[in-house]
Scaffold this active site. Structure first.
Site, PDB file in Angstrom:
ATOM      1  N   GLY A 225       9.038  -7.337  26.426  1.00 49.99           N
ATOM      2  CA  GLY A 225       9.363  -8.731  26.124  1.00 49.99           C
ATOM      3  C   GLY A 225      10.244  -9.388  27.171  1.00 49.99           C
ATOM      4  O   GLY A 225      10.081 -10.569  27.485  1.00 49.99           O
TER       5      GLY A 225
ATOM      6  N   LEU B 282       1.626  -8.309  22.088  1.00 49.33           N
ATOM      7  CA  LEU B 282       1.099  -9.510  22.753  1.00 49.33           C
ATOM      8  C   LEU B 282       1.809 -10.793  22.331  1.00 49.33           C
ATOM      9  O   LEU B 282       1.756 -11.791  23.038  1.00 49.33           O
ATOM     10  CB  LEU B 282      -0.409  -9.646  22.499  1.00 49.33           C
TER      11      LEU B 282
ATOM     12  N   ASP C  60      14.813  -1.440  25.876  1.00 49.58           N
ATOM     13  CA  ASP C  60      14.959  -1.761  24.453  1.00 49.58           C
ATOM     14  C   ASP C  60      15.801  -0.730  23.702  1.00 49.58           C
ATOM     15  O   ASP C  60      15.701  -0.625  22.497  1.00 49.58           O
ATOM     16  CB  ASP C  60      13.574  -1.845  23.805  1.00 49.58           C
TER      17      ASP C  60
ATOM     18  N   CYS D 131      31.135  -2.923  34.801  1.00 46.30           N
ATOM     19  CA  CYS D 131      29.841  -2.328  34.475  1.00 46.30           C
ATOM     20  C   CYS D 131      29.689  -2.338  32.959  1.00 46.30           C
ATOM     21  O   CYS D 131      30.605  -2.726  32.228  1.00 46.30           O
ATOM     22  CB  CYS D 131      29.711  -0.916  35.054  1.00 46.30           C
TER      23      CYS D 131
ATOM     24  N   CYS E  71      13.069  -3.583  17.632  1.00 48.36           N
ATOM     25  CA  CYS E  71      12.341  -4.827  17.384  1.00 48.36           C
ATOM     26  C   CYS E  71      11.358  -4.656  16.233  1.00 48.36           C
ATOM     27  O   CYS E  71      11.110  -5.595  15.480  1.00 48.36           O
ATOM     28  CB  CYS E  71      11.595  -5.265  18.642  1.00 48.36           C
TER      29      CYS E  71
ATOM     30  N   CYS F 248       7.676   0.480  -0.470  1.00 48.78           N
ATOM     31  CA  CYS F 248       8.248  -0.344   0.606  1.00 48.78           C
ATOM     32  C   CYS F 248       7.274  -0.281   1.766  1.00 48.78           C
ATOM     33  O   CYS F 248       6.118   0.104   1.591  1.00 48.78           O
ATOM     34  CB  CYS F 248       9.646   0.130   0.986  1.00 48.78           C
TER      35      CYS F 248
END
Lengths: 119, 392
Positions: B41, B71, B130, B172, B189, B348
């Site tokens: 992303g 996508l 990520d 840093c 994500c 769930c």
């Protein structure tokens, strides 16, 4: 005795610990108990307790005791904010302002934001 | 001064006429090399603008492969490149846009053993990853190699951007975050959600910071830019501390062993929620989706409690199921059980939260009510029972 009105903001997921609120106003007396108690009684003006100027460390405990709606360890660890939470004082990293020792001033803008990792 | 290829004057003319860039600026870009770690992303938009601007050499490093769920935000990948390595897919897109740029495709994971070797050839590093362990690894590597690290991150509707290890006294990542966050506070994500324009915004800004560094237009002030898509104002810039003398990576006496296990340092590997949700559990506490199907079709009275957040329940749900989000259920499990005696099935998304919920319900119930939760959750339902049930 004077009151402080602070704008406190939460971001990066920390708002989930505070009823999903992104912004709250916190009213604190300028002088708070040196034993860090946060109950109404201790915050009364006429309490016999010894007082000190309200600082950021106290605000963290106050938020934990009074406004946090989730498990405390998701916000506080070893008496300060847990690793991964940045604290900002008027748009400056609190590390530049003395961290917990920073003495709060009326109208201060304090932000608690979780560091993000996704991408 | 070396001339540029003739067509470059046309291609880059619109930026070359800007004060601060000019002919020397374009030559600097052409001579520059950058490594983009992560072609997801953040990496896709960063790569797109770096390549379009005419950076001479770009390393694209990512070991993942393209999936349909990428996508929505990873805008260099296409339906045709699903299944390919992201680094390869991104390189294809970039090549068709600017064939002059030298692209190094690396389909290996960056780990402590290979990081320095992989990243040494480049002037500037971009952290478009990520996960927390790789963020520490990239920062330590940037310090070890003496290169600036342009770091971006995004989650939900929010993003963050910083340049680390840059300038005379720039901090840093470790200066700011000496201790990693507790493992349980870190979500992905896939778990938390991410809005494509948010990664796009931060990725674009990473390209911008990189280009400013190459051109000498960066003011070197340590700052953290916070983007909140729904906030007013959406951007705020935070003044950061300078380098920390006691920093283990960039301080006076650095002591990060090159053999550091970054995953362990950050609290261990990310839980595999899909596998965990499929554990068979104790006898009579978990039900397979087939058992739930038979129970529904048999027509007996039963209660299906779906403990996902209301937004996810709104996406898709089993007919007749009731939505009681996990948090609400845990606050008062007793209230969630009807007075009847029919069996309760808890579902769930993947079968993890449902285990917690079912356990809480069982601990509160007096009498003979059976409470089971569904192994593998709604995803298993879709895969094994009803392929027309959405997976998200």
């Amino acid at each position: 005795m004077s009151q402080l009105s602070l704008k406190v903001e939460f971001g990066g997921g920390i708002e989930l610990l505070f009823s999903k609120k992104h912004t709250i106003t916190v009213e604190l007396p300028a002088l708070v108990p040196t034993d860090d108690s946060t109950d109404d009684q201790s915050l009364m003006e006429d309490t016999a307790k010894e007082k000190k100027p309200a600082n950021l460390a106290y605000l963290v405990l106050y938020l934990r005791d009074r406004l946090l709606t989730e498990r405390a360890e998701l916000f506080v660890e070893n008496g300060t904010v847990r690793p991964g939470i940045l604290v900002l004082v008027n748009d400056t990293d609190w590390q530049l302002e003395g961290e917990g020792d920073y003495e709060l001033k009326d109208k201060d803008n304090i932000v608690f934001i979780s560091t993000l990792h996704g991408g | 001064m070396s001339a540029l290829p003739l067509l470059d004057y046309q291609r880059y003319g619109r930026q070359m006429i800007l004060d601060g860039i000019g002919f020397p600026g374009q030559v600097k870009l052409r001579k520059a090399s950058v490594a983009v770690v992560g072609a997801g992303g953040l990496g896709c938009p960063a790569l797109q603008y770096l390549c379009a601007a005419g950076i001479g050499r770009i390393g694209i490093i990512d070991h993942d492969r393209v999936e349909l769920s990428n996508l929505q935000r990873q805008i260099l990948h296409t339906e045709e490149t699903i299944g390919l390595h992201k680094a390869e897919s991104a390189a294809r897109a970039l090549k068709s846009m600017n064939s002059d740029v030298l692209l190094d495709v690396q389909t290996v994971a960056v780990v402590a053993d290979n990081a320095r070797e992989l990243l040494a050839p480049y002037d500037i590093l971009l952290d478009c990853t990520d996960n927390v362990p790789t963020r520490y690894l990239l920062s330590d590597t940037a310090v070890a190699l003496g290169k600036p690290l342009v770091s971006g991150a995004a989650q939900k509707f929010e993003g963050q951007l910083s340049v680390f290890n840059y300038g005379a006294n720039g901090p840093c990542y470790r200066c700011l975050y000496p201790t990693p966050p507790p493992r349980e506070t870190v979500g992905s994500c896939a778990e938390l959600g991410i809005f494509g324009v948010v990664t796009g915004t931060i990725g674009n800004l990473q390209a911008l910071e990189t280009i400013k560094i190459i051109l000498g237009l960066h003011d070197e002030t340590p700052a953290l830019l916070i983007f909140s898509a729904l906030g007013t104002p959406p951007f705020r810039s935070i003044k950061l501390r300078s380098k920390k003398e006691s920093c283990l990576a960039c301080g006076k006496s650095p002591r990060i062993p090159s053999s550091t296990d970054y995953v362990q340092f950050c609290g261990g590997p990310a839980p595999d929620w899909v596998s965990l949700g499929q554990s068979s559990g104790k006898a009579n506490q978990r039900a397979k989706v087939e058992e739930l199907r038979q129970a529904i079709e048999s027509g007996v009275e039963l209660s299906i409690i779906d403990v996902r957040p209301p937004t996810e329940f709104g996406i898709c749900q089993l007919p007749g199921s009731r939505n009681i989000p996990l948090k609400a259920l845990l606050e008062d499990p007793k209230k969630c059980i009807d007075s009847g005696t029919e069996p309760v099935y808890v579902v769930c998304r993947l079968g993890n939260d449902s285990q917690i919920a079912a356990k809480a319900l069982r601990s509160q119930i007096e009498g003979e009510i059976t409470v089971k939760d569904v192994i593998g959750g709604l995803q298993a339902w879709s895969k094994e029972i009803d392929p027309s049930f959405p997976i998200y």
